[in-house]
Design a protein around this motif. Structure first.
Motif, PDB file in Angstrom:
ATOM      1  N   ALA A   1       0.828  -1.207   0.000  1.00 37.39           N
ATOM      2  CA  ALA A   1       0.000   0.000   0.000  1.00 37.39           C
ATOM      3  C   ALA A   1       0.861   1.255   0.000  1.00 37.39           C
ATOM      4  O   ALA A   1       0.551   2.246  -0.677  1.00 37.39           O
ATOM      5  N   GLU A   2       1.976   1.228   0.743  1.00 42.22           N
ATOM      6  CA  GLU A   2       2.881   2.375   0.740  1.00 42.22           C
ATOM      7  C   GLU A   2       3.489   2.584  -0.646  1.00 42.22           C
ATOM      8  O   GLU A   2       3.583   3.714  -1.133  1.00 42.22           O
TER       9      GLU A   2
ATOM     10  N   THR B   1      -2.071   6.229 -12.462  1.00 40.16           N
ATOM     11  CA  THR B   1      -3.493   6.068 -12.159  1.00 40.16           C
ATOM     12  C   THR B   1      -3.905   4.603 -12.133  1.00 40.16           C
ATOM     13  O   THR B   1      -5.096   4.303 -12.117  1.00 40.16           O
ATOM     14  N   ALA B   2      -2.919   3.710 -12.111  1.00 40.76           N
ATOM     15  CA  ALA B   2      -3.189   2.275 -11.978  1.00 40.76           C
ATOM     16  C   ALA B   2      -1.923   1.600 -11.490  1.00 40.76           C
ATOM     17  O   ALA B   2      -0.805   1.981 -11.882  1.00 40.76           O
ATOM     18  N   VAL B   3      -2.088   0.582 -10.635  1.00 38.18           N
ATOM     19  CA  VAL B   3      -0.949  -0.164 -10.101  1.00 38.18           C
ATOM     20  C   VAL B   3      -1.274  -1.650 -10.162  1.00 38.18           C
ATOM     21  O   VAL B   3      -2.421  -2.063 -10.001  1.00 38.18           O
ATOM     22  N   LYS B   4      -0.235  -2.452 -10.393  1.00 37.12           N
ATOM     23  CA  LYS B   4      -0.424  -3.885 -10.561  1.00 37.12           C
ATOM     24  C   LYS B   4       0.339  -4.658  -9.486  1.00 37.12           C
ATOM     25  O   LYS B   4       1.451  -4.287  -9.106  1.00 37.12           O
ATOM     26  N   PHE B   5      -0.252  -5.755  -9.045  1.00 36.57           N
ATOM     27  CA  PHE B   5       0.355  -6.587  -8.012  1.00 36.57           C
ATOM     28  C   PHE B   5      -0.214  -7.991  -8.127  1.00 36.57           C
ATOM     29  O   PHE B   5      -1.288  -8.197  -8.679  1.00 36.57           O
TER      30      PHE B   5
ATOM     31  N   GLU C   1      -5.950  -2.910   1.565  1.00 39.84           N
ATOM     32  CA  GLU C   1      -4.998  -1.899   2.007  1.00 39.84           C
ATOM     33  C   GLU C   1      -4.621  -0.944   0.876  1.00 39.84           C
ATOM     34  O   GLU C   1      -4.478   0.259   1.084  1.00 39.84           O
ATOM     35  N   ILE C   2      -4.446  -1.485  -0.326  1.00 43.80           N
ATOM     36  CA  ILE C   2      -4.090  -0.608  -1.449  1.00 43.80           C
ATOM     37  C   ILE C   2      -5.257   0.301  -1.808  1.00 43.80           C
ATOM     38  O   ILE C   2      -5.075   1.503  -2.054  1.00 43.80           O
ATOM     39  N   ARG C   3      -6.479  -0.241  -1.786  1.00 44.91           N
ATOM     40  CA  ARG C   3      -7.641   0.606  -2.074  1.00 44.91           C
ATOM     41  C   ARG C   3      -7.769   1.714  -1.026  1.00 44.91           C
ATOM     42  O   ARG C   3      -8.049   2.878  -1.351  1.00 44.91           O
ATOM     43  N   ALA C   4      -7.525   1.378   0.226  1.00 45.17           N
ATOM     44  CA  ALA C   4      -7.593   2.396   1.274  1.00 45.17           C
ATOM     45  C   ALA C   4      -6.516   3.467   1.076  1.00 45.17           C
ATOM     46  O   ALA C   4      -6.735   4.649   1.348  1.00 45.17           O
ATOM     47  N   ALA C   5      -5.347   3.058   0.577  1.00 40.63           N
ATOM     48  CA  ALA C   5      -4.243   3.999   0.410  1.00 40.63           C
ATOM     49  C   ALA C   5      -4.438   4.922  -0.785  1.00 40.63           C
ATOM     50  O   ALA C   5      -4.096   6.112  -0.724  1.00 40.63           O
TER      51      ALA C   5
ATOM     52  N   PRO D   1     -15.342  -6.693  -3.826  1.00 37.23           N
ATOM     53  CA  PRO D   1     -15.681  -5.476  -3.079  1.00 37.23           C
ATOM     54  C   PRO D   1     -14.715  -4.316  -3.308  1.00 37.23           C
ATOM     55  O   PRO D   1     -15.072  -3.156  -3.031  1.00 37.23           O
ATOM     56  N   TYR D   2     -13.522  -4.585  -3.851  1.00 40.80           N
ATOM     57  CA  TYR D   2     -12.513  -3.537  -4.022  1.00 40.80           C
ATOM     58  C   TYR D   2     -12.415  -3.064  -5.466  1.00 40.80           C
ATOM     59  O   TYR D   2     -11.582  -2.228  -5.796  1.00 40.80           O
TER      60      TYR D   2
END
Length: 402
Positions: A155-156, A167-171, A199-203, A232-233
């Motif tokens: 998330a950090e 505007t997009a991240v992959k994991f 956690e990533i959505r919250a960040a 849900p995310y």
């Protein structure tokens, strides 16, 4: 204008090794002195063996020909020995040679390749980046907390990328790649994957899309279980939820979830992509131009995708030459969605070329330079040969089961 010579280069990619441990480049030269570069996407044999295959294929099917005869040379190489069947290594080599021909053609016409493939549809290209460790090697010790196994560190890293303009991240936290094919995710895999998305959505909030990958890990039922935990995310895609061989099975996953399915980095031909589209297995196609036969084949696949309301998101786990080819293709495509980039196309990754890829505020700006828009950095390449593998002739590297 005739194709005359080939040079091949297997180049070490030092830490942080974004894009792989090494790159395989080819450079073709015409009788009138015009050069063109291409890149092999390899995951099968040693880099040096693939370079030798490129030299062999060039001598058999490309040398002495007009580089404009791409369709003819492509079919001669693809159909050699009456095979007419995709082979992942042959297609990687063929892709590099095809790509280099386009680079030559563009330079001869003094035009970027996208002008020769239908012209510019996109003035800028939205891009995403993988979540890499902020410092050090992209292959950290798996036993220590890192962005691949710790949702808080991920998330950090995601928040830092969004602050840069992405505007997009992959994991892909669903578990290590396995040679045993589709399997059921363990409860720990499900929990970890959901925690990453949460956690990533919250960040990042609604500032960035989440791109969830698995590298084709699961059975159909296992992929459905995973998708229910992710929905849900609201990820933009669920990438390769099952192994890629059977599009009908992947289509069953696609029908069971609201998350768009993305796939294609391991597919080699337009025929394979046609089966994906016919089955409704994926809404986002991730062709790798250094595996799928090069620029013209990728353009054909993008055209087929248009007829099924599917979009393209070119895959990149290669060097800057493949990145440049991806940009040329994406610039021409009305159904382009997003481009995979290696960070902001800066740092050590770009040392192998003498040119730049322009990245601004989350977007790649297509080059106006002729051809692919990149040239090899000969001095750097000569100083960094890849020496991590030897040709394994007559000896097995497969572990023997007890």
């Amino acid at each position: 204008m005739k194709l005359q010579d080939i040079e091949t280069f297997v180049v070490a990619n030092p830490p942080p090794r974004h894009g792989g441990r090494y790159f395989i480049f080819v450079r073709l030269t015409t009788s009138c002195g015009i050069t063109g570069v291409g890149e092999v996407y390899n995951a099968t044999f040693s880099g040096r063996l693939c370079a030798l295959m490129a030299e062999e294929m060039f001598a058999r099917h490309f040398a002495g020909s007009d580089p404009h005869r791409i369709e003819y040379m492509w079919r001669a190489a693809y159909g050699a020995g009456f095979t007419q069947r995709p082979d992942v290594t042959v297609m990687g080599v063929l892709s590099a040679l095809e790509m280099a021909c386009w680079d030559i053609i563009g330079k001869a016409a003094d035009q970027p390749v996208y002008q020769l493939l239908g012209g510019k549809m996109q003035d800028r290209l939205r891009s995403y980046s993988y979540l890499y460790p902020p410092e050090g090697d992209v292959y950290p010790d798996p036993e220590t907390p890192n962005v691949y196994n710790d949702p808080h560190l991920a998330a950090e890293a995601a928040s830092a990328l969004v602050d840069q303009g992405f505007t997009a991240v992959k994991f892909d936290p669903a578990g290590p790649y396995s040679i045993y094919g589709g399997h059921q995710p363990r409860l720990a895999d499900l929990d970890r994957s959901e925690a990453f998305c949460r956690e990533i959505r919250a960040a990042v909030g609604d500032r960035a899309d989440l791109l969830f990958g698995t590298h084709g890990q699961f059975t159909v039922s296992g992929a459905k279980r995973m998708a229910r935990r992710l929905e849900p995310y609201d990820p933009l895609w669920f990438e390769e939820p099952i192994p890629p061989e059977n599009p009908a099975d992947m289509a069953e996953v696609a029908r069971s979830t609201a998350i768009p399915i993305a796939a294609g980095e391991r597919l080699c031909t337009k025929q394979e992509f046609a089966r994906v589209l016919e089955a409704g297995a994926a809404a986002i196609l991730q062709m790798n131009l250094s595996r799928v036969g090069g620029l013209l084949e990728a353009k054909k696949i993008a055209g087929m995708a248009e007829t099924r309301q599917a979009q393209i998101a070119p895959h990149l786990n290669c060097g800057p030459v493949t990145a440049a080819a991806n940009i040329q293709l994406a610039t021409t495509c009305p159904n382009f969605l997003i481009l995979e980039s290696i960070g902001r196309f800066d740092g050590p990754y770009m040392n192998v070329v003498s040119s730049e890829i322009t990245w601004q505020d989350g977007y790649v700006i297509p080059s106006t330079a002729p051809g692919l828009g990149v040239t090899l950095n000969d001095a750097y390449i000569a100083a960094h040969p890849y020496e991590g593998e030897a040709l394994h002739l007559g000896m097995s590297t497969t572990p023997v089961l007890p």
